[in-house]
Write an enzyme that holds these catalytic residues in place. Structure first.
Site, PDB file in Angstrom:
ATOM      1  N   GLY A  44       0.822  -1.206   0.000  1.00 20.55           N
ATOM      2  CA  GLY A  44       0.000   0.000   0.000  1.00 20.55           C
ATOM      3  C   GLY A  44       0.855   1.255   0.000  1.00 20.55           C
ATOM      4  O   GLY A  44       1.930   1.295  -0.592  1.00 20.55           O
ATOM      5  N   HIS A  45       0.398   2.276   0.697  1.00 16.66           N
ATOM      6  CA  HIS A  45       1.039   3.588   0.698  1.00 16.66           C
ATOM      7  C   HIS A  45       2.287   3.638   1.591  1.00 16.66           C
ATOM      8  O   HIS A  45       3.187   4.430   1.335  1.00 16.66           O
ATOM      9  CB  HIS A  45       0.032   4.651   1.150  1.00 16.66           C
ATOM     10  N   MET A  46       2.346   2.821   2.602  1.00 19.16           N
ATOM     11  CA  MET A  46       3.451   2.875   3.577  1.00 19.16           C
ATOM     12  C   MET A  46       4.562   1.897   3.186  1.00 19.16           C
ATOM     13  O   MET A  46       4.924   0.984   3.935  1.00 19.16           O
ATOM     14  CB  MET A  46       2.925   2.577   4.983  1.00 19.16           C
TER      15      MET A  46
END
Length: 65
Positions: A44-46
């Site tokens: 995901g984003h992290m």
């Protein structure tokens, strides 16, 4: 303003990112003249927390070119 970036740029995206979906990441990377895009799967984003070792490898390869 992305078009103004002239230095080598590494763009890393997660394929499951909901904050910056891959379609947006692709467009961003295409706007930077001298960019290299990498996509990390099942991430995901992290990215730095989700796939730290994979990201580290990509960054080291980019910096040692």
């Amino acid at each position: 303003s992305l078009e103004k970036i002239n230095c080598p740029t590494l763009c890393i995206f997660g394929d499951l990112d909901k904050m910056v979906p891959l379609e947006v990441g692709n467009k961003m990377a295409s706007m930077i003249k001298n960019s290299e895009k990498k996509v990390i799967t099942n991430c995901g984003h992290m990215i730095i927390f989700e796939k730290a070792f994979e990201m580290r490898k990509i960054v080291i390869e980019f910096l040692t070119k």
